[in-house]
Design a protein around this motif. Structure first.
Motif, mmCIF file in Angstrom:
data_model
loop_
_atom_site.group_PDB
_atom_site.id
_atom_site.type_symbol
_atom_site.label_atom_id
_atom_site.label_comp_id
_atom_site.label_asym_id
_atom_site.label_seq_id
_atom_site.Cartn_x
_atom_site.Cartn_y
_atom_site.Cartn_z
ATOM 1 N N ASP A 133 40.198 33.672 34.742
ATOM 2 C CA ASP A 133 41.049 33.567 35.927
ATOM 3 C C ASP A 133 40.510 32.417 36.769
ATOM 4 O O ASP A 133 39.370 32.470 37.252
ATOM 5 N N ASN A 183 39.550 29.877 44.476
ATOM 6 C CA ASN A 183 38.279 30.549 44.756
ATOM 7 C C ASN A 183 37.283 30.460 43.603
ATOM 8 O O ASN A 183 36.260 31.146 43.598
ATOM 9 N N ILE A 199 36.456 32.845 37.065
ATOM 10 C CA ILE A 199 35.735 34.031 36.602
ATOM 11 C C ILE A 199 36.229 34.365 35.198
ATOM 12 O O ILE A 199 37.292 33.900 34.769
ATOM 13 N N HIS A 241 47.214 43.736 36.498
ATOM 14 C CA HIS A 241 46.498 42.772 37.332
ATOM 15 C C HIS A 241 47.150 42.668 38.711
ATOM 16 O O HIS A 241 46.463 42.675 39.745
ATOM 17 N N GLU A 281 45.387 43.882 42.343
ATOM 18 C CA GLU A 281 45.216 42.996 43.496
ATOM 19 C C GLU A 281 45.995 43.508 44.701
ATOM 20 O O GLU A 281 45.543 43.366 45.847
ATOM 21 N N GLY A 294 44.063 45.808 46.658
ATOM 22 C CA GLY A 294 42.920 45.241 47.355
ATOM 23 C C GLY A 294 41.701 44.996 46.492
ATOM 24 O O GLY A 294 40.614 44.703 47.013
ATOM 25 N N ALA A 295 41.846 45.092 45.173
ATOM 26 C CA ALA A 295 40.710 44.862 44.285
ATOM 27 C C ALA A 295 40.264 43.407 44.343
ATOM 28 O O ALA A 295 41.071 42.496 44.567
ATOM 29 N N THR A 296 38.990 43.169 44.147
ATOM 30 C CA THR A 296 38.479 41.812 44.049
ATOM 31 C C THR A 296 39.013 41.160 42.785
ATOM 32 O O THR A 296 39.532 41.844 41.886
ATOM 33 N N ALA A 297 38.904 39.857 42.693
ATOM 34 C CA ALA A 297 39.373 39.153 41.506
ATOM 35 C C ALA A 297 38.676 39.673 40.251
ATOM 36 O O ALA A 297 39.310 39.862 39.201
ATOM 37 N N GLU A 298 37.384 39.929 40.368
ATOM 38 C CA GLU A 298 36.623 40.434 39.208
ATOM 39 C C GLU A 298 37.102 41.823 38.803
ATOM 40 O O GLU A 298 37.314 42.099 37.615
ATOM 41 N N ALA A 299 37.289 42.697 39.786
ATOM 42 C CA ALA A 299 37.720 44.061 39.495
ATOM 43 C C ALA A 299 39.146 44.085 38.951
ATOM 44 O O ALA A 299 39.468 44.862 38.049
ATOM 45 N N ALA A 300 40.003 43.227 39.495
ATOM 46 C CA ALA A 300 41.386 43.178 39.028
ATOM 47 C C ALA A 300 41.451 42.730 37.569
ATOM 48 O O ALA A 300 42.229 43.272 36.769
#
Length: 297
Positions: A236, A240, A243, A266, A270, A273-279
């Motif tokens: 991704d 920002n 990752i 995905h 998001e 509210g998940a972070t990019a890594e968590a999503a």
């Protein structure tokens, strides 16, 4: 349905006819298996997965006023999807998709989305006539687009003021339609969801990894790119940074719809509210569950 949708899914809404065999297949193979007909199409697959995550998606597409179209609309409503904004054509048949899958993956597929293409901008009227939005009051929120729309219509969307406030999420639908996403590279708009092959077609290059492909898409103008590579590392890349993550190892029992499941999961992550890594992790986990057969169709 009158509730305001959480997300709009624009693109193919059709019948999937899928033949699956548990044996390896090649050209000319004639083997026993199962043939199913299910509601499908990229936009519909995304919407169905979003609904499983508790969202309220609305569909914008073209569906015929034939018996197959009536049945498809009924099934969509039964799945909790808003079909109020679908363009129903009197003279265009309901679209279909046909695929054959073996133990060694997708063997062949044909997408007959000619009615969607013929309907063109008619499917977008709710976003321009004030029903869902207009040029003066654009729709605010996520919109999932698929590449079964024509390149001219996608070009219009990429530049249209009625989409200026939307969080655009775009998938090509298949490698054969990957180049239809070029307008979003030129406009620097939206998040592109592509696999390694599709990224290569858009960049006119070959890539050894999803990370290389995602970075190359940014270099060509993409605002954000999420690149998958089957069971290998996914990436991704955006404003920002870049990752990556590896999908869980599972036994693959089906392929058609896996990318749509990934994209929907995905988006849902998001939105929660998940972070990019968590999503990215959640999307890979959902796609793995789907291809292994643990997630329902």
């Amino acid at each position: 349905m009158t509730d305001k949708p959480d997300i709009l899914c624009i693109g193919s809404v059709l019948w999937d006819v899928i033949g699956r065999a548990t044996l390896h297949m090649q050209r000319g193979s004639d083997v026993p298996g199962r043939i199913t007909r299910l509601p499908g199409g990229v936009a519909l697959n995304i919407a169905m997965t979003l609904a499983r995550f508790g969202l309220k998606p609305a569909l914008l597409s073209a569906v015929g006023r034939d018996s197959e179209g009536d049945e498809l609309i009924s099934d969509c409503r039964g799945l909790g999807l808003n079909t109020d904004f679908i363009y129903r054509s009197d003279d265009l048949p309901t679209d279909r998709y046909m695929a054959v899958e073996g133990a060694n993956g997708l063997i062949a597929a044909i997408a007959d989305a000619h009615s969607l293409e013929a309907a063109g901008s008619k499917i977008l009227h709710p976003l321009t006539d004030g029903t869902l939005g207009s040029a003066d009051a654009p729709f605010e929120g996520p919109i999932a687009l698929d590449g079964n729309l024509t390149e001219s219509l996608l070009s219009e969307i990429a530049e249209h003021p009625g989409f200026s406030d939307a969080d655009l999420r775009i998938a090509p639908a298949s490698p054969g339609k990957a180049l239809r996403l070029a307008p979003f590279l030129r406009a620097g708009r939206g998040t592109l969801y592509v696999n390694l092959e599709e990224a290569g077609l858009l960049c006119q290059a070959r890539f050894a990894s999803a990370t290389d492909a995602a970075q190359a898409l940014l270099d060509r103008g993409a605002a954000r790119a999420v690149v998958t590579n089957g069971g290998e590392t996914c990436a991704d890349a955006g404003a920002n940074g870049l990752i990556h993550a590896c999908p869980p190892k599972v036994l693959v029992t089906r392929i058609t719809g896996a990318g749509d499941t990934f994209m929907a999961a995905h988006i849902a992550a998001e939105r929660d509210g998940a972070t990019a890594e968590a999503a990215l992790e959640r999307a890979l986990t959902a796609a793995a569950a789907y291809v292994s057969g643990d997630m329902p169709t």
